[in-house]
Motif scaffolding. Structure first.
Motif, short mmCIF file in Angstrom:
data_model
loop_
_atom_site.label_atom_id
_atom_site.label_comp_id
_atom_site.label_asym_id
_atom_site.label_seq_id
_atom_site.Cartn_x
_atom_site.Cartn_y
_atom_site.Cartn_z
N ASP A 177 -57.30 113.41 31.45
CA ASP A 177 -55.92 113.22 30.99
C ASP A 177 -55.73 111.79 30.49
OD1 ASP A 177 -53.30 113.39 30.45
OD2 ASP A 177 -52.63 113.66 32.54
N GLU A 178 -55.40 111.63 29.19
CA GLU A 178 -55.24 110.31 28.57
C GLU A 178 -53.83 110.13 28.01
OE1 GLU A 178 -58.28 110.15 25.67
OE2 GLU A 178 -59.89 109.85 27.13
N ARG A 179 -52.81 110.76 28.60
CA ARG A 179 -51.44 110.65 28.10
C ARG A 179 -50.86 109.24 28.26
NH1 ARG A 179 -48.65 115.61 31.09
NH2 ARG A 179 -50.07 114.83 32.72
N TRP A 180 -51.42 108.42 29.16
CA TRP A 180 -50.90 107.05 29.34
C TRP A 180 -51.11 106.20 28.10
CZ3 TRP A 180 -54.31 103.04 28.85
CH2 TRP A 180 -55.67 103.36 28.88
N LEU A 181 -52.08 106.66 27.26
CA LEU A 181 -52.32 105.89 26.05
C LEU A 181 -51.11 105.92 25.11
CD1 LEU A 181 -56.01 106.93 25.30
CD2 LEU A 181 -55.19 104.71 26.09
N VAL A 182 -50.35 107.01 25.14
CA VAL A 182 -49.17 107.10 24.28
C VAL A 182 -48.13 106.04 24.69
CG1 VAL A 182 -47.30 108.59 23.51
CG2 VAL A 182 -49.58 109.54 23.88
N THR A 183 -47.89 105.94 26.00
CA THR A 183 -46.94 104.93 26.49
C THR A 183 -47.42 103.53 26.18
OG1 THR A 183 -46.34 106.43 28.28
CG2 THR A 183 -45.73 104.12 28.53
N TYR A 184 -48.70 103.29 26.34
CA TYR A 184 -49.26 101.97 26.06
C TYR A 184 -49.10 101.61 24.59
CZ TYR A 184 -52.69 98.22 25.66
OH TYR A 184 -53.30 97.03 25.42
#
Length: 291
Positions: free
Chosen positions: A18-25
């Motif tokens: 899961d790499e959804r934190w990249l969107v927030t970053y």
């Protein structure tokens, strides 16, 4: 075949967690870049644009940008327009300041005014002596003008009241008739009290009481022929004593109403007018009443 495809999709999921934190970053980085760009644009000033705006504002407030301005000037108009000064309103009390003459007039005018004051003083003194009020009423010719001093105790007002006593009608009527026939001098009617606080619910303090008393005298004078335009009512409370307030006699002298007929001409002196009558100074020798 289907099994093979399903297994492949399972393997892909395992290799990419899961790499959804990249969107927030990425959003945060974008906002930071935008913030720094705004700060940079604010900190840098275009000097040429700033000077251009400054010149435009100066021209706008100078009035030179109105169309036809140059043609008006060439036709004989002037760019240096001077606004006319507004004259101060003239006051009916302008001839004197604080009871004293503002501008000295001729010696002849001052001598005539002095004689007029002496005549009025003599008429009032004669009436006061006839009525036995010498201890209550005093007249004096000073550098300020003709001063008439009336003690209020048992003569004009009751204690703490601004309603004239019944026995004061004759005196105030006589004064009004004499001053009405005197001429065009202004009259300054001032009320004065002692330092003892009043205990009347109608008046706030001694200053309020003294103002009401001065107004009452002015109204009576107006009813008996003195033009209201000539009169000024002033309340001075306990702030203009003529005697110490430490004794009953001194307080009685301070409870008074004064009528000043101010000078409109400079008083004649011995060096400028030969033979002029010298008016001696009168000390406040009014007889105090018993407390």
């Amino acid at each position: 075949m289907a099994a093979h495809g399903k297994k492949k999709r399972h393997d892909d999921h395992g290799e990419h967690p899961d790499e959804r934190w990249l969107v927030t970053y990425a959003d945060l980085m974008t906002l930071l870049v935008a913030l720094f760009m705004v700060l940079f644009s604010i900190s840098s000033v275009n000097k040429s644009k700033f000077e251009s705006i400054q010149r435009s504002l100066q021209d706008a407030f100078s009035g030179r940008i109105l169309p036809g301005g140059k043609s008006i000037k060439d036709a004989g108009g002037s760019a240096n327009i001077v606004n006319p000064s507004v004259a101060a309103p003239r006051s009916s009390l302008e001839p004197y300041v604080g009871g004293r003459p503002k501008n000295a007039s001729s010696t002849g005018g001052a001598a005539k005014e002095q004689k007029d004051f002496q005549k009025v003083k003599a008429q009032i003194d004669a009436y006061v002596a006839k009525k036995g009020l010498s201890g209550k009423v005093k007249t004096e010719i000073t550098d300020d003008g003709l001063l008439i001093r009336l003690l209020t105790d048992n003569l004009l007002f009751d204690s703490g009241s601004a309603v004239p006593r019944a026995g004061s009608d004759g005196l105030l009527t006589e004064l009004a008739g004499t001053l009405a026939a005197e001429g065009d001098h202004q009259l300054v009617v001032s009320g004065n009290t002692d330092t003892v606080p009043i205990h009347s619910g109608r008046y706030t303090d001694n200053l309020d009481l003294s103002t009401a008393r001065a107004g009452a005298v002015v109204r009576i004078f107006a009813q008996h022929g003195v033009s209201p335009a000539r009169m000024t009512a002033a309340g001075r409370g306990q702030y203009n004593p003529v005697a110490p307030n430490t004794t009953a006699g001194g307080r009685s002298l301070n409870r008074r109403v004064e009528i000043l007929v101010p000078r409109t001409a400079a008083a004649a002196t011995s060096s400028s007018s030969a033979g002029a009558t010298t008016i001696p100074s009168i000390k406040p020798d009014l007889t105090p009443t018993k407390p």
